[in-house]
Motif scaffolding. Structure first.
Motif, PDB file in Angstrom:
ATOM      1  N   ASP A  35       0.807  -1.219   0.000  1.00 23.34           N
ATOM      2  CA  ASP A  35       0.000   0.000   0.000  1.00 23.34           C
ATOM      3  C   ASP A  35       0.843   1.274   0.000  1.00 23.34           C
ATOM      4  N   GLN A  36       2.129   1.175   0.350  1.00 19.16           N
ATOM      5  CA  GLN A  36       3.020   2.331   0.335  1.00 19.16           C
ATOM      6  C   GLN A  36       3.785   2.457  -0.983  1.00 19.16           C
ATOM      7  N   VAL A  52       6.149  13.490  -4.210  1.00 16.86           N
ATOM      8  CA  VAL A  52       4.924  12.963  -4.810  1.00 16.86           C
ATOM      9  C   VAL A  52       4.370  11.884  -3.901  1.00 16.86           C
ATOM     10  N   THR A  53       3.123  11.491  -4.141  1.00 16.96           N
ATOM     11  CA  THR A  53       2.543  10.342  -3.456  1.00 16.96           C
ATOM     12  C   THR A  53       2.740   9.121  -4.339  1.00 16.96           C
ATOM     13  N   ALA A  54       3.526   8.161  -3.854  1.00 14.96           N
ATOM     14  CA  ALA A  54       3.894   7.006  -4.672  1.00 14.96           C
ATOM     15  C   ALA A  54       2.762   5.988  -4.729  1.00 14.96           C
ATOM     16  N   ALA A  55       2.440   5.541  -5.931  1.00 17.52           N
ATOM     17  CA  ALA A  55       1.482   4.445  -6.118  1.00 17.52           C
ATOM     18  C   ALA A  55       2.207   3.129  -6.332  1.00 17.52           C
ATOM     19  N   THR A  58       6.552   1.970  -6.914  1.00 16.95           N
ATOM     20  CA  THR A  58       7.935   2.359  -7.205  1.00 16.95           C
ATOM     21  C   THR A  58       8.605   1.462  -8.241  1.00 16.95           C
ATOM     22  N   THR A  59       7.912   0.429  -8.717  1.00 11.60           N
ATOM     23  CA  THR A  59       8.489  -0.455  -9.733  1.00 11.60           C
ATOM     24  C   THR A  59       8.847   0.354 -10.975  1.00 11.60           C
ATOM     25  N   GLY A  60      10.086   0.233 -11.419  1.00  6.70           N
ATOM     26  CA  GLY A  60      10.504   0.918 -12.639  1.00  6.70           C
ATOM     27  C   GLY A  60      10.986   2.334 -12.439  1.00  6.70           C
ATOM     28  N   ALA A  61      10.911   2.869 -11.213  1.00  4.38           N
ATOM     29  CA  ALA A  61      11.338   4.250 -10.988  1.00  4.38           C
ATOM     30  C   ALA A  61      12.837   4.411 -11.247  1.00  4.38           C
ATOM     31  N   GLY A  62      13.638   3.473 -10.728  1.00  6.62           N
ATOM     32  CA  GLY A  62      15.073   3.546 -10.955  1.00  6.62           C
ATOM     33  C   GLY A  62      15.422   3.392 -12.425  1.00  6.62           C
ATOM     34  N   ASP A  63      14.698   2.533 -13.136  1.00  2.27           N
ATOM     35  CA  ASP A  63      14.941   2.350 -14.564  1.00  2.27           C
ATOM     36  C   ASP A  63      14.577   3.605 -15.350  1.00  2.27           C
ATOM     37  N   THR A  64      13.500   4.263 -14.952  1.00  5.20           N
ATOM     38  CA  THR A  64      13.137   5.524 -15.585  1.00  5.20           C
ATOM     39  C   THR A  64      14.257   6.542 -15.411  1.00  5.20           C
ATOM     40  N   PHE A  65      14.803   6.607 -14.204  1.00  2.00           N
ATOM     41  CA  PHE A  65      15.908   7.533 -13.915  1.00  2.00           C
ATOM     42  C   PHE A  65      17.091   7.242 -14.837  1.00  2.00           C
ATOM     43  N   PRO A 106      24.800  17.241 -13.728  1.00  3.78           N
ATOM     44  CA  PRO A 106      23.780  17.769 -12.807  1.00  3.78           C
ATOM     45  C   PRO A 106      22.432  18.022 -13.492  1.00  3.78           C
ATOM     46  N   ALA A 107      22.459  18.627 -14.684  1.00  7.80           N
ATOM     47  CA  ALA A 107      21.197  18.888 -15.397  1.00  7.80           C
ATOM     48  C   ALA A 107      20.519  17.585 -15.796  1.00  7.80           C
ATOM     49  N   ALA A 108      21.309  16.575 -16.188  1.00  7.38           N
ATOM     50  CA  ALA A 108      20.737  15.276 -16.536  1.00  7.38           C
ATOM     51  C   ALA A 108      20.095  14.629 -15.321  1.00  7.38           C
ATOM     52  N   MET A 109      20.707  14.778 -14.149  1.00  9.28           N
ATOM     53  CA  MET A 109      20.142  14.229 -12.918  1.00  9.28           C
ATOM     54  C   MET A 109      18.807  14.883 -12.579  1.00  9.28           C
ATOM     55  N   VAL A 110      18.703  16.194 -12.781  1.00  9.62           N
ATOM     56  CA  VAL A 110      17.445  16.892 -12.514  1.00  9.62           C
ATOM     57  C   VAL A 110      16.333  16.346 -13.408  1.00  9.62           C
ATOM     58  N   ARG A 111      16.628  16.210 -14.677  1.00 10.31           N
ATOM     59  CA  ARG A 111      15.616  15.717 -15.621  1.00 10.31           C
ATOM     60  C   ARG A 111      15.216  14.286 -15.286  1.00 10.31           C
ATOM     61  N   ALA A 112      16.201  13.443 -14.962  1.00 11.99           N
ATOM     62  CA  ALA A 112      15.917  12.050 -14.622  1.00 11.99           C
ATOM     63  C   ALA A 112      15.102  11.952 -13.341  1.00 11.99           C
ATOM     64  N   SER A 113      15.389  12.816 -12.382  1.00 11.90           N
ATOM     65  CA  SER A 113      14.649  12.811 -11.123  1.00 11.90           C
ATOM     66  C   SER A 113      13.187  13.189 -11.337  1.00 11.90           C
ATOM     67  N   ARG A 114      12.946  14.159 -12.189  1.00 13.52           N
ATOM     68  CA  ARG A 114      11.574  14.572 -12.460  1.00 13.52           C
ATOM     69  C   ARG A 114      10.801  13.469 -13.174  1.00 13.52           C
ATOM     70  N   ALA A 115      11.469  12.775 -14.083  1.00 11.52           N
ATOM     71  CA  ALA A 115      10.800  11.689 -14.797  1.00 11.52           C
ATOM     72  C   ALA A 115      10.459  10.536 -13.860  1.00 11.52           C
ATOM     73  N   SER A 116      11.397  10.155 -12.981  1.00 11.90           N
ATOM     74  CA  SER A 116      11.138   9.034 -12.075  1.00 11.90           C
ATOM     75  C   SER A 116      10.069   9.389 -11.052  1.00 11.90           C
ATOM     76  N   ALA A 117      10.010  10.665 -10.641  1.00  9.27           N
ATOM     77  CA  ALA A 117       8.962  11.076  -9.707  1.00  9.27           C
ATOM     78  C   ALA A 117       7.586  10.930 -10.342  1.00  9.27           C
ATOM     79  N   LEU A 118       7.483  11.257 -11.612  1.00  8.43           N
ATOM     80  CA  LEU A 118       6.208  11.095 -12.308  1.00  8.43           C
ATOM     81  C   LEU A 118       5.867   9.618 -12.477  1.00  8.43           C
ATOM     82  N   ALA A 119       6.881   8.789 -12.703  1.00  9.00           N
ATOM     83  CA  ALA A 119       6.647   7.352 -12.910  1.00  9.00           C
ATOM     84  C   ALA A 119       6.058   6.688 -11.671  1.00  9.00           C
ATOM     85  N   VAL A 120       6.489   7.085 -10.467  1.00  7.89           N
ATOM     86  CA  VAL A 120       6.006   6.398  -9.260  1.00  7.89           C
ATOM     87  C   VAL A 120       4.561   6.753  -8.923  1.00  7.89           C
ATOM     88  N   THR A 121       3.995   7.741  -9.580  1.00  6.05           N
ATOM     89  CA  THR A 121       2.583   8.062  -9.351  1.00  6.05           C
ATOM     90  C   THR A 121       1.671   7.155 -10.176  1.00  6.05           C
TER      91      THR A 121
END
Length: 337
Positions: free
Chosen positions: A101-102, A241-244, A246-253, A269-284
């Motif tokens: 559930d988490q 974000v509120t995670a639904a 986390t499967t695939g979040a690291g792969d998205t990053f 650093p800029a690549a890390m920012v973009r990857a972090s934003r994408a993985s945050a969206l993936a876990v929702t």
């Protein structure tokens, strides 16, 4: 145009939702199983393609319905899957994934057709590698193939990224041609144990590169991601974000990171920012490949946050690529685990 090459696994994910993850010896009731395409290699290839990169994938699936479904998803993501082998003697790899559930998960993998990938398949899939390209690897295929792929790509001028997941049991020769290691908190600790280096993951980001002879980027969930550039710790905070799931979040990053670095379009650093934003969206979202966002879904502003240390004028924003390690063996046509 630079290309992201991915050599890795393709699995069908059997997803089951549970209230809480089972402990040893415990039986818990879950939802009906849902099947969806996945595998760390496939996920990272799809993520890089949805991030806008040209992507070529090398891997294997079974000659079955699951394999055909995975190939359809790769095609829709515009991944070149012409080097995906269809194996008639093995089923498509399977991952059994329990999600609580988490949004946390437990995963069991049966490699299936992934184990049938050969050295010749890898050489064929990397034949078009050129300087400026990026190779992405993981550890869900035999490590001998991972070492071979890294050596081949490095000899042709590519930048080599290894997502050391699942955590390796040994590192002898594994990192010889790797420029950047991407790991989570558990994986960096496993590497530290193998290397005999103590410390927290923040300390290990700085302490391990000279020991392992590879730059390290550590993802730490809600704590964000960390790397070291010329002795300065770079920290990209996680998007809250509120995670639904986390499967695939690291792969998205990893996939977004590789796409952002291909051809030197962005510094680390800029690549890390973009990857972090994408993985945050993936876990929702739920699932693995299905949860990976397209680049148009990300915020437009991709500049590093103000609290990132600015790279020094004399400091490159990427770790210096290694020279290829001397070859000590001739690849065989089949490589064991």
């Amino acid at each position: 145009m630079s290309t992201v090459f991915v050599v890795g696994s393709l699995n069908i994910d059997q997803n089951i939702r549970v209230h809480s993850l089972p402990r040893a010896g415990e039986t818990v009731r879950g939802s009906d199983a849902l099947f969806s395409p996945g595998g760390k290699g496939g996920n990272q290839a799809v993520a890089a393609a949805r991030a806008g990169a040209a992507v070529t994938f090398t891997g294997a699936v079974g000659d079955d319905a699951h394999g055909r479904r995975i190939l359809e998803v790769l095609s829709r993501a515009h991944v070149d899957a012409s080097h995906v082998q269809i194996i008639s003697t093995a089923a498509t790899g399977t991952a059994i994934i329990a999600v609580d559930d988490q949004g946390e998960n437990q995963i069991i993998i049966s490699p299936g057709a992934n184990s049938a990938l050969t050295a010749a398949d890898v050489e064929g899939g990397l034949a078009a590698v050129r300087p400026g390209d990026v190779l992405v690897l993981q550890l869900e295929i035999p490590t001998a193939l991972v070492r071979q792929a890294a050596r081949t790509a490095k000899s042709r001028g590519a930048f080599v990224i290894l997502n050391a997941a699942p955590a390796p049991r040994q590192i002898d020769g594994l990192l010889d041609d790797v420029d950047l290691l991407v790991v989570n908190e558990q994986e960096i600790q496993a590497l530290a144990d193998l290397a005999g280096v103590p410390g927290t993951y923040r300390e290990l980001v700085k302490a391990l590169p000279p020991v392992l002879d590879a730059a390290i980027l550590c993802t730490a969930g809600a704590e964000g991601s960390f790397t070291d550039l010329d002795g300065e710790l770079v920290h990209v905070p996680a998007t809250k974000v509120t995670a639904a799931d986390t499967t695939g979040a690291g792969d998205t990053f990893v996939g977004y990171l590789a796409a952002s670095l291909a051809g030197g379009k962005r510094g680390l650093p800029a690549a890390m920012v973009r990857a972090s934003r994408a993985s945050a969206l993936a876990v929702t979202r739920t699932g693995a490949m299905e949860s990976i966002p397209w680049q148009h879904e990300l915020p437009v502003d991709e500049a590093p946050a103000n609290n990132l240390p600015a790279p020094k004028a004399s400091t490159p924003e990427l770790p210096a690529p290694k020279a290829p390690a001397p070859s000590t063996a001739t690849p065989s046509s089949a490589v064991p685990n």
